[in-house]
Design an enzyme around this catalytic site. Sequence first.
Site, PDB file in Angstrom:
ATOM      1  N   GLY A 184      25.156  59.439  51.915  1.00 13.85           N
ATOM      2  CA  GLY A 184      25.246  57.999  52.069  1.00 13.85           C
ATOM      3  C   GLY A 184      25.906  57.635  53.384  1.00 13.85           C
TER       4      GLY A 184
ATOM      5  N   GLU B 169      18.005  59.281  53.182  1.00 19.50           N
ATOM      6  CA  GLU B 169      17.418  57.985  53.528  1.00 19.50           C
ATOM      7  C   GLU B 169      17.916  57.477  54.869  1.00 19.50           C
ATOM      8  OE1 GLU B 169      18.578  55.361  50.402  1.00 19.50           O
ATOM      9  OE2 GLU B 169      20.698  55.810  50.628  1.00 19.50           O
TER      10      GLU B 169
ATOM     11  N   LYS C 292      43.263  49.202  49.191  1.00 25.66           N
ATOM     12  CA  LYS C 292      44.148  48.057  49.429  1.00 25.66           C
ATOM     13  C   LYS C 292      45.619  48.487  49.459  1.00 25.66           C
ATOM     14  CE  LYS C 292      40.952  44.796  49.470  1.00 25.66           C
ATOM     15  NZ  LYS C 292      40.660  44.002  50.688  1.00 25.66           N
TER      16      LYS C 292
END
Length: 487
Positions: A254, A279, A393
């Site tokens: 990815g 991809e 975070k």
Amino acid sequence: MSAEAAAQLIPNGCTVGMSGFTGAGYPKAVPKALASRIEKLNEVGERFKINIWTGASTAPELDGELAKVDGINMRLPFQSDPICRAKINDGTMDYIDIHLSEVSQYAWSGFLGKMNIALVEVSGILEDGRLIPSSAIGNNKTWLEQADHIILEVNSGQSSGLEGMHDVYYGTALPPNRKPIMITNPTDRIGEKYLQCDLSKVIAVVETNAPDRNSPFSAPDEVSHRIAGHILDFFKREIEIGRLPPELLPIQSGVGNIPNAVLEGLDAGPFRNLTGFTEVIQDGMLKMLKSGTMTAVSSTAFSLSPAAMQELNDNIDFYRERIILRQQDISNHPELIRRLGVIAMNGLIEADIYGNVNSTHIMGSRMMNGIGGSGDFARNGYLSIFVTPSTAKNGTISAIVPMVSHVDHTEHDVKVVVTEYGLADLRGLSPRQRALKIINNCAHPDFRPRLLDYFERACASGRGMHTPHLLGEALSWHQRYEETGKM
């Protein structure tokens, strides 16, 4: 004609299939001209919106410009633009999140309605009307076939050396007329180098000279290096056991800094003669091709930093011999992923203690980008590996939670979870065994005791020992974050 004239040919309420996949090969001029037209109409009180289908995400000149003027009614199947995302999450833009391998089938089957216009970037047009594809194929074959009318952007800013890199397959069909797709190696070519085009449908040709959006990747940090190290050690063990060959199996990765760091780790590792069936080609795979660690890659698009794009263009003849670009209903096809035994490596937003993965939604409701192709590869790959830092975070959010707030990849499709603290191989484990493996190997030490406490109390609750949960607490971590700003 000019981009402004071409934009006038796009009517209000129509559906436009646009080229583009992860910031590559998208139309550069007509979307901006259309956004300018919509802005002027808005100023006199006229509303103008279109539906946009693409291959995947595009760029600010497309998604951002059109979203900014509130010109998008429906968007599919994937996006990453912050303005687009805000519109989706405030309810002013509809969005359909689809497995990328299925978009073409949805269009051909009529599930999505009629496509009025295809707006496709190409590198050139041959005298016989065939099109030289650009830096991404995506769904362009389907859009050109499905649309009533076609607008072409011919981008001379794309390298002329791309010609010949593509493999466009025209042998797909709808059930019950499908035949096997005869690819048994990522290097197999089964199609044509060009896109076919019915010239009678072409209503505009716009010449452009503009680069793709190329965002730099961050240098791998300590967390990324540790994640990559766990994966490399895992591959070495799998080879020793005999479950992987020395050259591994075709790699899918990815997009993002962590997957790119894993690729860089592979390049520096002991593995050679690797192949890719993916991809998106990002910087790490380009480096592996250049070094010889990887011999060939099959993909549908590039997602490169400016430096890597320059490297590609400067050495395009070298890379054209080692890269094949296909349409995404082939690059992401479940039949091929399963046959080739692809090793799939993708990121996540959160995973729960039983191995379910959320890769799309923040706190269960707010869309981030979309599932993209991760589901195609996770469900069908020989190995499905999901990677993430253990917290987000600044440590206020744990990536490992009692129950994910949204499920994209079920526990049945997730074989390996990796954080900087370790790797959890979930194959052959029952739910309770998976829970202990994920908590002990992957959770951040600050959250690990609370996860163990939740699991132990769920086991003692008497509600059921197959997949123990405390329903009143399962999503309490997310609720606590919503109320206090930390889990």
